[in-house]
Design a protein around this motif. Structure first.
Motif, PDB file in Angstrom:
ATOM      1  N   HIS A  42       0.621  -1.407   0.062  1.00 37.46           N
ATOM      2  CA  HIS A  42      -0.048  -0.015  -0.044  1.00 37.46           C
ATOM      3  C   HIS A  42       0.831   1.259   0.272  1.00 37.46           C
ATOM      4  O   HIS A  42       2.186   1.334   0.542  1.00 37.46           O
ATOM      5  CB  HIS A  42      -0.662  -0.200   1.513  1.00 37.46           C
ATOM      6  CG  HIS A  42      -0.461   0.100   2.388  1.00 37.46           C
ATOM      7  ND1 HIS A  42       0.022  -0.717   2.935  1.00 37.46           N
ATOM      8  CD2 HIS A  42      -0.604   1.560   3.542  1.00 37.46           C
ATOM      9  CE1 HIS A  42       0.729   0.106   4.220  1.00 37.46           C
ATOM     10  NE2 HIS A  42       0.419   1.063   5.091  1.00 37.46           N
ATOM     11  N   ASP A  43       0.805   2.464  -0.408  1.00 40.09           N
ATOM     12  CA  ASP A  43       0.698   3.985  -0.964  1.00 40.09           C
ATOM     13  C   ASP A  43       0.484   4.520  -0.650  1.00 40.09           C
ATOM     14  O   ASP A  43      -0.870   4.844  -0.863  1.00 40.09           O
ATOM     15  CB  ASP A  43       1.638   3.796  -1.999  1.00 40.09           C
ATOM     16  CG  ASP A  43       2.960   2.527  -2.278  1.00 40.09           C
ATOM     17  OD1 ASP A  43       3.844   2.755  -1.453  1.00 40.09           O
ATOM     18  OD2 ASP A  43       3.046   1.914  -3.586  1.00 40.09           O
ATOM     19  N   ILE A  44       0.118   5.686   0.286  1.00 45.49           N
ATOM     20  CA  ILE A  44      -0.129   6.758   0.093  1.00 45.49           C
ATOM     21  C   ILE A  44      -0.486   7.859  -0.862  1.00 45.49           C
ATOM     22  O   ILE A  44       0.836   7.884  -1.541  1.00 45.49           O
ATOM     23  CB  ILE A  44       0.024   8.118   1.581  1.00 45.49           C
ATOM     24  CG1 ILE A  44      -0.234   7.127   2.578  1.00 45.49           C
ATOM     25  CG2 ILE A  44      -1.104   9.148   1.670  1.00 45.49           C
ATOM     26  CD1 ILE A  44      -1.488   6.215   3.317  1.00 45.49           C
ATOM     27  N   ILE A  69      -5.632   6.106  -0.839  1.00 49.50           N
ATOM     28  CA  ILE A  69      -3.935   5.117  -0.343  1.00 49.50           C
ATOM     29  C   ILE A  69      -4.477   3.810  -2.009  1.00 49.50           C
ATOM     30  O   ILE A  69      -4.973   3.036  -1.831  1.00 49.50           O
ATOM     31  CB  ILE A  69      -4.770   3.911   0.709  1.00 49.50           C
ATOM     32  CG1 ILE A  69      -5.016   5.240   2.306  1.00 49.50           C
ATOM     33  CG2 ILE A  69      -3.990   2.739   1.627  1.00 49.50           C
ATOM     34  CD1 ILE A  69      -5.624   4.641   3.544  1.00 49.50           C
ATOM     35  N   LYS A  70      -3.351   3.839  -2.135  1.00 45.25           N
ATOM     36  CA  LYS A  70      -3.035   2.900  -3.705  1.00 45.25           C
ATOM     37  C   LYS A  70      -3.101   1.486  -2.663  1.00 45.25           C
ATOM     38  O   LYS A  70      -2.006   1.395  -2.248  1.00 45.25           O
ATOM     39  CB  LYS A  70      -2.159   2.711  -4.686  1.00 45.25           C
ATOM     40  CG  LYS A  70      -1.855   2.777  -6.195  1.00 45.25           C
ATOM     41  CD  LYS A  70      -0.669   2.820  -6.780  1.00 45.25           C
ATOM     42  CE  LYS A  70      -0.774   2.410  -7.722  1.00 45.25           C
ATOM     43  NZ  LYS A  70      -0.056   2.854  -8.309  1.00 45.25           N
ATOM     44  N   VAL A  71      -3.447   0.164  -3.192  1.00 45.03           N
ATOM     45  CA  VAL A  71      -3.479  -1.136  -2.779  1.00 45.03           C
ATOM     46  C   VAL A  71      -3.584  -1.598  -4.152  1.00 45.03           C
ATOM     47  O   VAL A  71      -4.026  -2.414  -4.935  1.00 45.03           O
ATOM     48  CB  VAL A  71      -4.342  -1.815  -1.525  1.00 45.03           C
ATOM     49  CG1 VAL A  71      -4.512  -0.918  -0.435  1.00 45.03           C
ATOM     50  CG2 VAL A  71      -5.946  -1.322  -2.508  1.00 45.03           C
ATOM     51  N   ASP A 124      -8.872   7.774   2.062  1.00 45.37           N
ATOM     52  CA  ASP A 124      -7.903   7.849   2.911  1.00 45.37           C
ATOM     53  C   ASP A 124      -8.683   8.514   3.966  1.00 45.37           C
ATOM     54  O   ASP A 124      -8.779  10.078   3.964  1.00 45.37           O
ATOM     55  CB  ASP A 124      -6.953   8.515   2.466  1.00 45.37           C
ATOM     56  CG  ASP A 124      -5.885   8.448   4.255  1.00 45.37           C
ATOM     57  OD1 ASP A 124      -6.618   7.676   4.794  1.00 45.37           O
ATOM     58  OD2 ASP A 124      -5.151   8.914   4.338  1.00 45.37           O
TER      59      ASP A 124
END
Length: 133
Positions: free
Chosen positions: A20-22, A27-29, A41
């Motif tokens: 996952h990345d903010i 939030i990209k999962v 988010d």
């Protein structure tokens, strides 16, 4: 390392991710199969970094809490595609129509039986009257 993403309201698992990345809009999962999506988010989801997710665990079917671990989601209702739901409703409607036809046929048979019984009573009364004369 697996990431379990749950709905904050009911603890049901919404998504299982490996990364996952903010990002700017949430939030990209990323799932193990490479599928990616962005979840909002906005505080409506909780993310848990855990070691291994049991193979039987699927989003929706299970809940997850830090203290309780994985538990079956008793409130889960599987998604039914519209085409399948329409077919189910058509079958239910057909079964309802068939049941109604059976009811009408039974009512007609009952009516006929009642008329025959009434005719027998009338004939019986008539015979009694004839005997009195």
């Amino acid at each position: 390392m697996m990431i379990v993403i749950t709905d904050k309201k009911n603890d049901s698992i919404a998504y299982l991710a490996i990364k996952h990345d903010i990002v700017e809009n949430g939030i990209k999962v990323r799932a193990a199969d490479g599928f990616e999506c962005i979840i909002p988010d906005n505080g409506s989801f909780l993310l848990f970094d855990i070691g291994v997710v049991p193979e039987y665990v699927n989003p929706g079917y299970y809940k997850y809490t830090k203290d309780g671990g994985f538990v079956k989601n008793q409130d889960y209702v599987p998604f039914i595609p519209l085409e399948e739901k329409a077919k189910q409703l058509e079958n239910e409607l057909l079964n309802t129509k068939l049941a109604m036809v059976e009811l009408v046929e039974q009512q007609q048979a009952d009516k006929l039986n009642n008329q025959l019984a009434l005719a027998e009573v009338i004939e019986s009364i008539g015979n009694c009257e004839m005997k009195k004369i």
